[in-house]
Scaffold this motif. Structure first.
Motif, short mmCIF file in Angstrom:
data_model
loop_
_atom_site.label_atom_id
_atom_site.label_comp_id
_atom_site.label_asym_id
_atom_site.label_seq_id
_atom_site.Cartn_x
_atom_site.Cartn_y
_atom_site.Cartn_z
N UNK A 96 0.64 -1.44 0.30
CA UNK A 96 -0.17 0.33 0.18
C UNK A 96 1.19 1.04 0.16
N UNK A 97 0.55 2.26 -0.68
CA UNK A 97 1.32 3.29 -1.20
C UNK A 97 0.02 4.84 -0.72
N UNK A 98 0.58 4.93 0.23
CA UNK A 98 -0.28 6.34 0.79
C UNK A 98 0.08 7.82 -0.08
N UNK A 99 -0.81 8.59 -0.68
CA UNK A 99 0.27 10.04 -1.02
C UNK A 99 -0.34 11.12 0.03
N UNK A 100 0.06 11.99 -0.25
CA UNK A 100 0.04 12.89 0.90
C UNK A 100 -0.14 14.04 -0.38
N UNK A 101 -0.87 14.55 -0.91
CA UNK A 101 -1.00 15.19 -1.57
C UNK A 101 -0.85 17.00 -1.56
N UNK A 102 -0.18 17.32 0.02
CA UNK A 102 -0.37 18.53 0.67
C UNK A 102 0.46 18.65 1.51
N UNK A 126 9.02 13.02 9.70
CA UNK A 126 9.39 12.70 8.19
C UNK A 126 9.35 10.12 7.93
N UNK A 127 9.66 10.35 9.36
CA UNK A 127 10.17 9.12 8.92
C UNK A 127 8.95 7.73 9.57
N UNK A 128 8.63 8.60 10.64
CA UNK A 128 7.47 7.99 10.63
C UNK A 128 6.57 7.84 9.90
N UNK A 129 5.80 8.80 8.79
CA UNK A 129 5.32 8.43 7.62
C UNK A 129 5.43 7.45 7.02
N UNK A 130 6.56 7.53 6.26
CA UNK A 130 7.29 6.64 5.74
C UNK A 130 7.37 4.87 6.02
N UNK A 131 7.46 4.97 7.62
CA UNK A 131 7.26 3.55 7.86
C UNK A 131 5.93 3.21 7.95
N UNK A 132 5.08 4.27 8.06
CA UNK A 132 3.81 4.30 7.84
C UNK A 132 3.31 3.83 6.35
N UNK A 133 4.04 3.77 4.68
CA UNK A 133 3.60 3.70 3.88
C UNK A 133 3.06 4.70 3.32
N UNK A 134 3.46 6.07 3.66
CA UNK A 134 3.46 6.63 3.22
C UNK A 134 4.64 7.62 2.85
N UNK A 192 4.80 9.44 -0.97
CA UNK A 192 4.62 10.63 -2.01
C UNK A 192 4.60 12.03 -0.86
N UNK A 193 5.02 12.46 -1.00
CA UNK A 193 5.20 14.02 -0.43
C UNK A 193 4.35 15.11 -1.54
N UNK A 194 3.54 16.14 -1.44
CA UNK A 194 3.47 17.31 -2.26
C UNK A 194 3.37 18.48 -1.59
N UNK A 195 4.59 19.20 -1.71
CA UNK A 195 4.93 20.45 -0.86
C UNK A 195 4.76 21.65 -1.84
N UNK A 239 16.26 17.78 -2.12
CA UNK A 239 17.78 17.46 -2.01
C UNK A 239 18.00 15.97 -0.86
N UNK A 240 17.07 16.76 0.36
CA UNK A 240 17.30 15.38 1.47
C UNK A 240 16.71 14.03 1.34
N UNK A 241 15.37 14.28 0.15
CA UNK A 241 14.30 13.03 0.42
C UNK A 241 13.67 13.22 -0.86
N UNK A 242 15.37 12.69 -2.49
CA UNK A 242 14.46 12.83 -3.99
C UNK A 242 13.43 11.92 -4.08
N UNK A 243 13.66 11.09 -3.33
CA UNK A 243 12.36 9.60 -4.32
C UNK A 243 11.44 10.30 -3.43
N UNK A 244 11.07 11.00 -2.54
CA UNK A 244 9.64 11.20 -2.07
C UNK A 244 9.19 12.47 -2.21
N UNK A 245 9.62 13.39 -1.79
CA UNK A 245 9.35 15.00 -2.14
C UNK A 245 9.29 15.50 -3.69
#
Length: 255
Positions: free
Chosen positions: A1-7, A23-31, A33-36, A52-58
């Motif tokens: 399961x992938x969860x996306x936080x669009x905002x 951010x790690x707490x979110x990643x650990x729960x499969x969240x 994708x973060x749109x900023x 730069x810190x989270x290029x695959x997620x932010x």
């Protein structure tokens, strides 16, 4: 399961003491994708650092928030335009109209909103709309700009069923966050009448924490509470809602 936080405003000063842990707490729960969304030029470097810190997620947006449309708004709009011409962003946002804090700036808020919609069209990008006590004013601008290349997300949707359908008619997804868990939020009374294909998940962290965290600092991991509420409303497993809403985010942001 992938969860996306669009905002989510992960660069907010509210996270300065524990940003990486949060951010790690979110990643650990499969969240994952973060749109900023942007606010104004003073946050641009902090957004870049997050990327730069989270290029695959932010994934970054660029825009001028309506509450920051002040005397220098033309300089700020120039910054938005320059940034969009220099590098990749995934949306123009957050943009819109806010009449809760300051009604005196309505005219320049409308001007900034319309201008940024046109920038989004130029760059073939979606928009992320901020609306507070301004549905009529928002719809008035959208009506003048409606076209096949107008699309995006109506962030933190808190309107009526009729307003939901009107937003959808302008190619907008509805951003659903913590308000869905509020007893006085009202959108829970009709949301199940809206097809899930029109919905994306969001937190607006650090703002608008869902129950049982209401009134406290919000963070992206709390999107699970939003997911659970939608699972209850739609009588559907959370993993299915996560899949549908993540696909909706991919359709909007093209990633």
């Amino acid at each position: 399961m992938i969860v996306t936080d669009t905002h989510t405003h992960l660069y907010s000063e509210a996270f300065n003491d524990d940003r990486n842990d949060m951010i790690k707490r979110a990643l650990d729960e499969n969240i994952s994708r973060f749109f900023i969304p942007a606010i104004d030029s003073t946050y641009t470097e902090a957004m870049f650092q997050l990327e730069r810190d989270y290029p695959n997620h932010v994934f970054l947006m660029m825009g001028l928030h309506p509450t920051h449309v002040k005397d220098n708004y033309k300089d700020e709009l120039k910054h938005v335009e320059d940034m969009l011409s220099k590098r990749k962003f995934y949306a123009v946002g957050e943009i819109g109209i806010d009449l809760y804090w300051d009604k005196s700036t309505l005219k320049i808020q409308q001007e900034a909103f319309k201008y940024q919609i046109q920038l989004a069209k130029k760059h073939k990008l979606p928009i992320a709309i901020h609306c507070r006590e301004a549905f009529d004013e928002i719809f008035e601008v959208l009506e003048t700009e409606k076209s096949d290349d107008l699309f995006g997300i109506f962030h933190c949707f808190t309107g009526t069923l009729e307003q939901a359908h009107q937003a959808i008619s302008y190619n907008m997804k509805l951003g659903i966050g913590g308000v869905i868990t509020f007893k006085n939020g009202k959108i829970d009374q009709f949301l199940k009448e809206i097809d899930l294909k029109h919905i994306v998940l969001e937190t607006d962290a650090p703002y608008l924490a869902p129950v049982p965290f209401r009134g406290k600092r919000n963070e992206s991991v709390y999107i699970i509470k939003v997911l659970e509420k939608l699972s209850e409303l739609y009588n559907m497993p959370s993993k299915d809602i996560a899949e549908i809403t993540t696909q909706n985010s991919k359709d909007i942001f093209k990633i």
